[in-house]
Design an enzyme around this catalytic site. Structure first.
Site, PDB file in Angstrom:
ATOM      1  N   LYS A 194       0.861  -1.175   0.000  1.00 57.82           N
ATOM      2  CA  LYS A 194       0.000   0.000   0.000  1.00 57.82           C
ATOM      3  C   LYS A 194       0.899   1.226   0.000  1.00 57.82           C
ATOM      4  CE  LYS A 194      -3.640   2.390   2.490  1.00 57.82           C
ATOM      5  NZ  LYS A 194      -4.658   2.326   3.550  1.00 57.82           N
ATOM      6  N   ARG A 204     -10.703   9.953   1.652  1.00 53.62           N
ATOM      7  CA  ARG A 204     -10.578  10.654   2.936  1.00 53.62           C
ATOM      8  C   ARG A 204     -11.665  11.721   3.076  1.00 53.62           C
ATOM      9  NH1 ARG A 204      -3.908  11.031   3.042  1.00 53.62           N
ATOM     10  NH2 ARG A 204      -3.584   8.767   2.970  1.00 53.62           N
ATOM     11  N   LYS A 216       1.403   9.850   5.883  1.00 51.44           N
ATOM     12  CA  LYS A 216       1.448   8.417   6.206  1.00 51.44           C
ATOM     13  C   LYS A 216       2.728   7.745   5.705  1.00 51.44           C
ATOM     14  CE  LYS A 216      -3.579   7.876   6.683  1.00 51.44           C
ATOM     15  NZ  LYS A 216      -4.728   6.939   6.508  1.00 51.44           N
ATOM     16  N   GLU A 232       7.417  -7.099   1.648  1.00 52.78           N
ATOM     17  CA  GLU A 232       6.097  -7.107   2.283  1.00 52.78           C
ATOM     18  C   GLU A 232       5.333  -8.387   1.927  1.00 52.78           C
ATOM     19  OE1 GLU A 232       4.854  -5.190   4.467  1.00 52.78           O
ATOM     20  OE2 GLU A 232       5.888  -3.269   4.386  1.00 52.78           O
ATOM     21  N   LYS A 247      -2.115  -1.521  -3.846  1.00 52.37           N
ATOM     22  CA  LYS A 247      -2.979  -0.348  -3.794  1.00 52.37           C
ATOM     23  C   LYS A 247      -2.155   0.930  -3.846  1.00 52.37           C
ATOM     24  CE  LYS A 247      -6.053   1.933  -0.599  1.00 52.37           C
ATOM     25  NZ  LYS A 247      -6.698   1.889   0.671  1.00 52.37           N
ATOM     26  N   SER A 273     -10.108   5.530  -4.872  1.00 47.41           N
ATOM     27  CA  SER A 273     -11.035   6.646  -5.062  1.00 47.41           C
ATOM     28  C   SER A 273     -10.547   7.671  -6.083  1.00 47.41           C
ATOM     29  CB  SER A 273     -11.282   7.327  -3.714  1.00 47.41           C
ATOM     30  OG  SER A 273     -10.063   7.743  -3.128  1.00 47.41           O
ATOM     31  N   TYR A 312     -14.851   1.112  -7.257  1.00 45.42           N
ATOM     32  CA  TYR A 312     -16.097   1.862  -7.129  1.00 45.42           C
ATOM     33  C   TYR A 312     -16.926   1.781  -8.409  1.00 45.42           C
ATOM     34  CZ  TYR A 312     -13.524   3.514  -3.112  1.00 45.42           C
ATOM     35  OH  TYR A 312     -12.807   3.545  -1.956  1.00 45.42           O
TER      36      TYR A 312
HETATM   37  C1  PBG Z   1      -7.301   3.610   5.396  1.00 50.03           C
HETATM   38  C2  PBG Z   1      -7.695   3.332   3.997  1.00 50.03           C
HETATM   39  C3  PBG Z   1      -7.517   4.219   2.935  1.00 50.03           C
HETATM   40  C4  PBG Z   1      -8.112   3.627   1.821  1.00 50.03           C
HETATM   41  C5  PBG Z   1      -8.614   2.379   2.210  1.00 50.03           C
HETATM   42  N1  PBG Z   1      -8.330   2.202   3.564  1.00 50.03           N
HETATM   43  C6  PBG Z   1      -6.945   5.595   2.901  1.00 50.03           C
HETATM   44  C7  PBG Z   1      -5.680   5.890   3.536  1.00 50.03           C
HETATM   45  O1  PBG Z   1      -4.818   5.040   3.740  1.00 50.03           O
HETATM   46  O2  PBG Z   1      -5.522   7.054   3.880  1.00 50.03           O
HETATM   47  C8  PBG Z   1      -8.187   4.291   0.485  1.00 50.03           C
HETATM   48  C9  PBG Z   1      -9.191   3.798  -0.472  1.00 50.03           C
HETATM   49  C10 PBG Z   1      -9.446   4.682  -1.619  1.00 50.03           C
HETATM   50  O3  PBG Z   1      -8.808   5.736  -1.825  1.00 50.03           O
HETATM   51  O4  PBG Z   1     -10.359   4.348  -2.389  1.00 50.03           O
HETATM   52  N2  PBG Z   1      -6.744   2.658   6.151  1.00 50.03           N
END
Ligand code: PBG
Length: 323
Positions: A194, A204, A216, A232, A247, A273, A312
């Protein structure tokens, strides 16, 4: 010329015959946002077509997806600011929004596959995925909270638990906690690679879960790195993951392919997203053909090696029969 590759492209029948990559409803997981209240369906402005649902409306939405053949859902809660704290304590409280949602969906639709998200951020007053102390994200202290969240999800009826927090060692820690409590059959879909991505912005917004300070980058991966994903993936495999996830999806298709070639576990990719927002925004401006662009993206993710796509677009592609 003896070899003319165009012969295999000359008609729709032949093109379909030699098509290498396919996608169907079984490959899709639909992420859905939930919110407290009743009869609520509020639009997420940066994600046209996506809403936050109260449980009653969520059940209707799940039903209409099931009727389209879409059977897997990843649930994400929008938590009121007043319920957030440093230790995400709302996440394990009996009767909390998320736990109620899981059990309501499973009791109404036992045949649905409910994927749950394990991370502190929707519940954290700091907006981070782990405990924050003096600006630092504490790894080992966070593990117990994540494991208790996972256990609560399992008790509520989750089928697949998806830790999205990127703390070291959490897959093994959660696996142990689940097994000790008799949940040996609950699957773990690890957010393996991720990345610290700009493409999570609209998500968010949807959850109001952005970090209150800092970023992060001390836990999510550096977007420039590919080989680190192998580290990982190796750990997650040893720790008992059932799926390895990459991701976001589009800027990281090389990583999807890398994990596919090096590991035998099924690979999932999260078409996040911001990737969704890009297509919607350009389609709304008339700059892209939405159907073709969407299908090209999803097929590209499949071609790179993903068995499962969290997207989505899932409901729309089925409702409009784009598959
Ligand atoms: C948080 C989480 C995130 C997403 C899924 N779980 C955002 C982040 O890490 O800030 C993002 C999903 C998306 O953008 O569609 N643990």
């Amino acid at each position: 010329m003896l070899k003319r590759p165009r012969r295999n492209r000359k008609s729709a029948v032949i093109r379909d015959m030699v098509q290498e990559t396919h996608l169907n409803a079984a490959n899709l997981i639909f992420p859905i946002f939930i919110v407290e209240g009743s009869n609520i369906k509020t639009a997420v402005s940066s994600m046209p077509g996506i809403y936050r649902y109260s449980i009653d409306n969520l059940l209707r939405e799940v039903e209409s997806c099931m009727n389209l053949g879409l059977r897997a859902f990843d649930l994400f809660p929008n938590i009121e600011e007043s319920l957030k704290d440093k230790h995400a304590s709302e996440s394990t409280k009996e009767g909390s929004l998320y736990l109620r949602t899981i059990s309501e969906v499973k009791s109404r639709f036992p045949e649905a596959c409910v994927v749950t998200d394990v991370a502190m951020d929707p519940y954290s007053s700091d907006g981070h995925d782990g405990i924050v102390e003096n600006g630092e994200i504490l790894n080992d202290e966070t593990l117990e909270i994540l494991a208790m969240m996972a256990l609560a999800h399992a008790q509520a009826g989750a089928d697949i638990i998806a830790p999205s927090d990127m703390m070291d060692g959490r897959i093994g820690y959660i696996r142990n906690k689940l097994d000790e409590n008799g949940f040996t059959n609950i699957s773990l879909m690890s957010y393996t690679a991720k990345y610290a991505s700009a493409f999570y912005g609209p998500f968010r917004d949807a959850l109001n879960s952005a970090p209150k300070h800092g970023d992060k980058k001390t836990y999510q991966m550096n977007p420039t790195n590919q080989r680190e994903a192998l580290i990982e993936a190796e750990l997650d495999t040893q720790e008992g993951a059932d799926f390895l996830m990459v991701k976001p999806a589009l800027p990281y298709l090389d990583v999807v392919k890398l994990l596919k070639d090096n590991f035998d576990l099924p690979i999932a990719a999260y078409n996040v997203s911001g990737e969704y927002a890009m297509i919607k925004a350009s389609a709304r401006n008339g700059w892209l053909d939405e159907q073709r662009a969407t299908m090209e993206v999803l097929m590209g993710i499949r071609r790179a090696g993903a068995s499962v796509i969290l997207t989505y677009h899932a409901k729309e592609v089925l409702a409009k029969k784009w598959l």
